[in-house]
Motif scaffolding. Structure first.
Motif, mmCIF file in Angstrom:
data_model
loop_
_atom_site.group_PDB
_atom_site.id
_atom_site.type_symbol
_atom_site.label_atom_id
_atom_site.label_comp_id
_atom_site.label_asym_id
_atom_site.label_seq_id
_atom_site.Cartn_x
_atom_site.Cartn_y
_atom_site.Cartn_z
ATOM 1 N N ALA A 121 25.592 -48.622 3.602
ATOM 2 C CA ALA A 121 26.548 -49.681 3.897
ATOM 3 C C ALA A 121 26.457 -50.041 5.366
ATOM 4 O O ALA A 121 26.429 -49.158 6.222
ATOM 5 N N ARG A 122 26.369 -51.323 5.653
ATOM 6 C CA ARG A 122 26.312 -51.769 7.041
ATOM 7 C C ARG A 122 27.691 -51.734 7.680
ATOM 8 O O ARG A 122 27.829 -51.520 8.880
ATOM 9 N N GLY A 123 28.726 -51.931 6.901
ATOM 10 C CA GLY A 123 30.079 -51.925 7.429
ATOM 11 C C GLY A 123 30.752 -50.580 7.240
ATOM 12 O O GLY A 123 30.108 -49.535 7.255
ATOM 13 N N ASN A 124 32.063 -50.593 7.034
ATOM 14 C CA ASN A 124 32.851 -49.374 6.879
ATOM 15 C C ASN A 124 32.981 -48.994 5.407
ATOM 16 O O ASN A 124 32.909 -49.839 4.519
ATOM 17 N N MET A 125 33.215 -47.710 5.166
ATOM 18 C CA MET A 125 33.491 -47.222 3.817
ATOM 19 C C MET A 125 34.787 -46.418 3.854
ATOM 20 O O MET A 125 34.884 -45.431 4.580
ATOM 21 N N THR A 126 35.777 -46.857 3.096
ATOM 22 C CA THR A 126 37.074 -46.188 3.051
ATOM 23 C C THR A 126 37.407 -45.867 1.610
ATOM 24 O O THR A 126 37.410 -46.755 0.761
ATOM 25 N N ALA A 133 27.662 -37.121 -2.841
ATOM 26 C CA ALA A 133 26.366 -37.706 -3.176
ATOM 27 C C ALA A 133 25.296 -36.637 -3.148
ATOM 28 O O ALA A 133 25.267 -35.806 -2.236
ATOM 29 N N ASN A 134 24.428 -36.627 -4.153
ATOM 30 C CA ASN A 134 23.282 -35.725 -4.143
ATOM 31 C C ASN A 134 22.215 -36.200 -3.164
ATOM 32 O O ASN A 134 21.406 -35.416 -2.696
ATOM 33 N N GLY A 135 22.235 -37.510 -2.865
ATOM 34 C CA GLY A 135 21.308 -38.061 -1.887
ATOM 35 C C GLY A 135 21.979 -38.228 -0.543
ATOM 36 O O GLY A 135 22.887 -37.483 -0.171
ATOM 37 N N ASN A 136 21.561 -39.243 0.208
ATOM 38 C CA ASN A 136 22.086 -39.499 1.536
ATOM 39 C C ASN A 136 23.200 -40.533 1.501
ATOM 40 O O ASN A 136 23.251 -41.387 0.620
ATOM 41 N N ILE A 137 24.093 -40.471 2.479
ATOM 42 C CA ILE A 137 25.111 -41.490 2.722
ATOM 43 C C ILE A 137 24.850 -42.065 4.102
ATOM 44 O O ILE A 137 24.889 -41.339 5.092
ATOM 45 N N SER A 138 24.558 -43.356 4.166
ATOM 46 C CA SER A 138 24.185 -43.979 5.436
ATOM 47 C C SER A 138 25.017 -45.221 5.664
ATOM 48 O O SER A 138 25.057 -46.113 4.827
ATOM 49 N N LEU A 139 25.702 -45.276 6.819
ATOM 50 C CA LEU A 139 26.512 -46.423 7.181
ATOM 51 C C LEU A 139 26.301 -46.763 8.644
ATOM 52 O O LEU A 139 26.153 -45.870 9.481
ATOM 53 N N SER A 140 26.299 -48.058 8.944
ATOM 54 C CA SER A 140 26.285 -48.482 10.344
ATOM 55 C C SER A 140 27.691 -48.442 10.934
ATOM 56 O O SER A 140 27.855 -48.400 12.147
ATOM 57 N N GLY A 141 28.705 -48.476 10.069
ATOM 58 C CA GLY A 141 30.078 -48.461 10.540
ATOM 59 C C GLY A 141 30.731 -47.113 10.337
ATOM 60 O O GLY A 141 30.149 -46.073 10.626
ATOM 61 N N GLN A 142 31.935 -47.111 9.777
ATOM 62 C CA GLN A 142 32.744 -45.902 9.667
ATOM 63 C C GLN A 142 32.710 -45.331 8.253
ATOM 64 O O GLN A 142 32.535 -46.054 7.270
ATOM 65 N N ILE A 143 32.873 -44.025 8.166
ATOM 66 C CA ILE A 143 33.059 -43.331 6.898
ATOM 67 C C ILE A 143 34.437 -42.687 6.926
ATOM 68 O O ILE A 143 34.702 -41.833 7.763
ATOM 69 N N TYR A 155 24.966 -40.277 7.649
ATOM 70 C CA TYR A 155 24.592 -41.033 8.842
ATOM 71 C C TYR A 155 25.635 -42.125 9.052
ATOM 72 O O TYR A 155 25.802 -43.002 8.209
ATOM 73 N N GLY A 156 26.358 -42.078 10.170
ATOM 74 C CA GLY A 156 27.370 -43.083 10.428
ATOM 75 C C GLY A 156 27.794 -43.101 11.881
ATOM 76 O O GLY A 156 27.588 -42.131 12.619
ATOM 77 N N GLN A 157 28.360 -44.231 12.302
ATOM 78 C CA GLN A 157 28.862 -44.336 13.664
ATOM 79 C C GLN A 157 30.125 -43.501 13.852
ATOM 80 O O GLN A 157 30.373 -42.956 14.913
ATOM 81 N N TYR A 158 30.920 -43.394 12.811
ATOM 82 C CA TYR A 158 32.214 -42.700 12.897
ATOM 83 C C TYR A 158 32.492 -42.062 11.542
ATOM 84 O O TYR A 158 32.446 -42.728 10.507
ATOM 85 N N ILE A 170 24.404 -34.041 9.708
ATOM 86 C CA ILE A 170 25.348 -35.097 10.042
ATOM 87 C C ILE A 170 24.849 -35.804 11.288
ATOM 88 O O ILE A 170 24.544 -35.161 12.296
ATOM 89 N N TYR A 171 24.761 -37.116 11.224
ATOM 90 C CA TYR A 171 24.390 -37.924 12.378
ATOM 91 C C TYR A 171 25.508 -38.940 12.614
ATOM 92 O O TYR A 171 25.764 -39.801 11.782
ATOM 93 N N ALA A 172 26.203 -38.802 13.746
ATOM 94 C CA ALA A 172 27.313 -39.694 14.049
ATOM 95 C C ALA A 172 27.518 -39.757 15.551
ATOM 96 O O ALA A 172 27.266 -38.776 16.270
ATOM 97 N N ASN A 173 27.978 -40.920 16.030
ATOM 98 C CA ASN A 173 28.312 -41.039 17.443
ATOM 99 C C ASN A 173 29.556 -40.233 17.788
ATOM 100 O O ASN A 173 29.716 -39.755 18.908
ATOM 101 N N ASN A 174 30.424 -40.061 16.805
ATOM 102 C CA ASN A 174 31.631 -39.283 17.042
ATOM 103 C C ASN A 174 32.117 -38.689 15.725
ATOM 104 O O ASN A 174 32.000 -39.300 14.679
ATOM 105 N N LEU A 175 32.615 -37.479 15.780
ATOM 106 C CA LEU A 175 33.109 -36.787 14.596
ATOM 107 C C LEU A 175 34.444 -36.141 14.934
ATOM 108 O O LEU A 175 34.555 -35.419 15.920
#
Length: 205
Positions: A121-126, A133-143, A155-158, A170-175
């Motif tokens: 997802a390019r945006g947020n996921m709420t 998920a058995n696979g990856n979760i990748s977002l450009s926005g927030q999880i 993978y997410g920004q937040y 886990i790959y995130a700018n902030n957790l």
């Protein structure tokens, strides 16, 4: 009936017509000898419709209205909006959305892969519940999730979860994490403080 076999009549009443071709004269309705029907306009008000095709990929049902077009074939469903350029693509590979169908490689906004189980997802996921998920979760926005978050890779920004985060990477700018006092704390802040303490012990500050 004329000498050359043509039937000229305003009305024909018959139990069976064999080997005939039907034309209405202006090209808007045509039935050929094989049963293929070509018509500019068909209205069905009752009964049922049963459509079966022989080709598994090229047969297409196309519907359009006010800039919206829907294409349906045996491999998937495609919805396009010519005004906003948005597109939804549902096929055997997954579910995908795009903000500009003229540039699908750079405009994908959401995707779920049936082959790998990856979610993008390019945006947020709420979510009110958890994310698993058995696979990856990748977002450009927030999880964000009120429940647990789990997957092979996140993978997410937040990333924010009120439950547990169970993942190999886990790959995130902030957790953020929530303590027993009910407050939320940033791991980045604690890591920065920990780095400063280590540098003091090394005498680097």
């Amino acid at each position: 009936m004329t000498m050359d076999g043509e039937i000229v009549a305003d009305y024909i009443t018959s139990g069976t017509l064999k080997g005939c071709e039907i034309l209405n004269g202006d090209g808007t309705f045509h039935v050929d000898e094989t049963g293929k029907v070509t018509a500019d306009n068909i209205t069905i008000t009752g009964g049922s419709i049963n459509i079966k095709t022989n080709d598994e990929s090229s047969d297409i049902i196309s519907l359009g209205y006010d800039g919206l077009r829907t294409f349906l074939n045996p491999t998937g469903l495609l919805i396009k909006d010519s005004q906003t350029k948005r597109m939804v693509n549902v096929n055997y590979g997954g579910f995908f959305t795009y903000s500009n169908y003229e540039n699908p490689f750079d405009s994908q906004t959401f995707g779920v892969s049936c082959l790998t189980g990856d979610v993008y997802a390019r945006g947020n996921m709420t979510l009110g519940g958890g994310i698993t998920a058995n696979g990856n979760i990748s977002l450009s926005g927030q999880i964000k999730a009120n429940g647990n978050v789990g997957g092979n890779g996140i993978y997410g920004q937040y990333i924010k979860s009120y439950g547990e985060i169970v993942v190999e990477e886990i790959y995130a700018n902030n957790l953020h994490f929530k303590m027993d006092d009910g407050n939320q704390y940033s791991i980045r802040t604690y890591l920065t403080y920990l780095e400063e303490c280590i540098n003091r012990l090394r005498g680097e500050t």
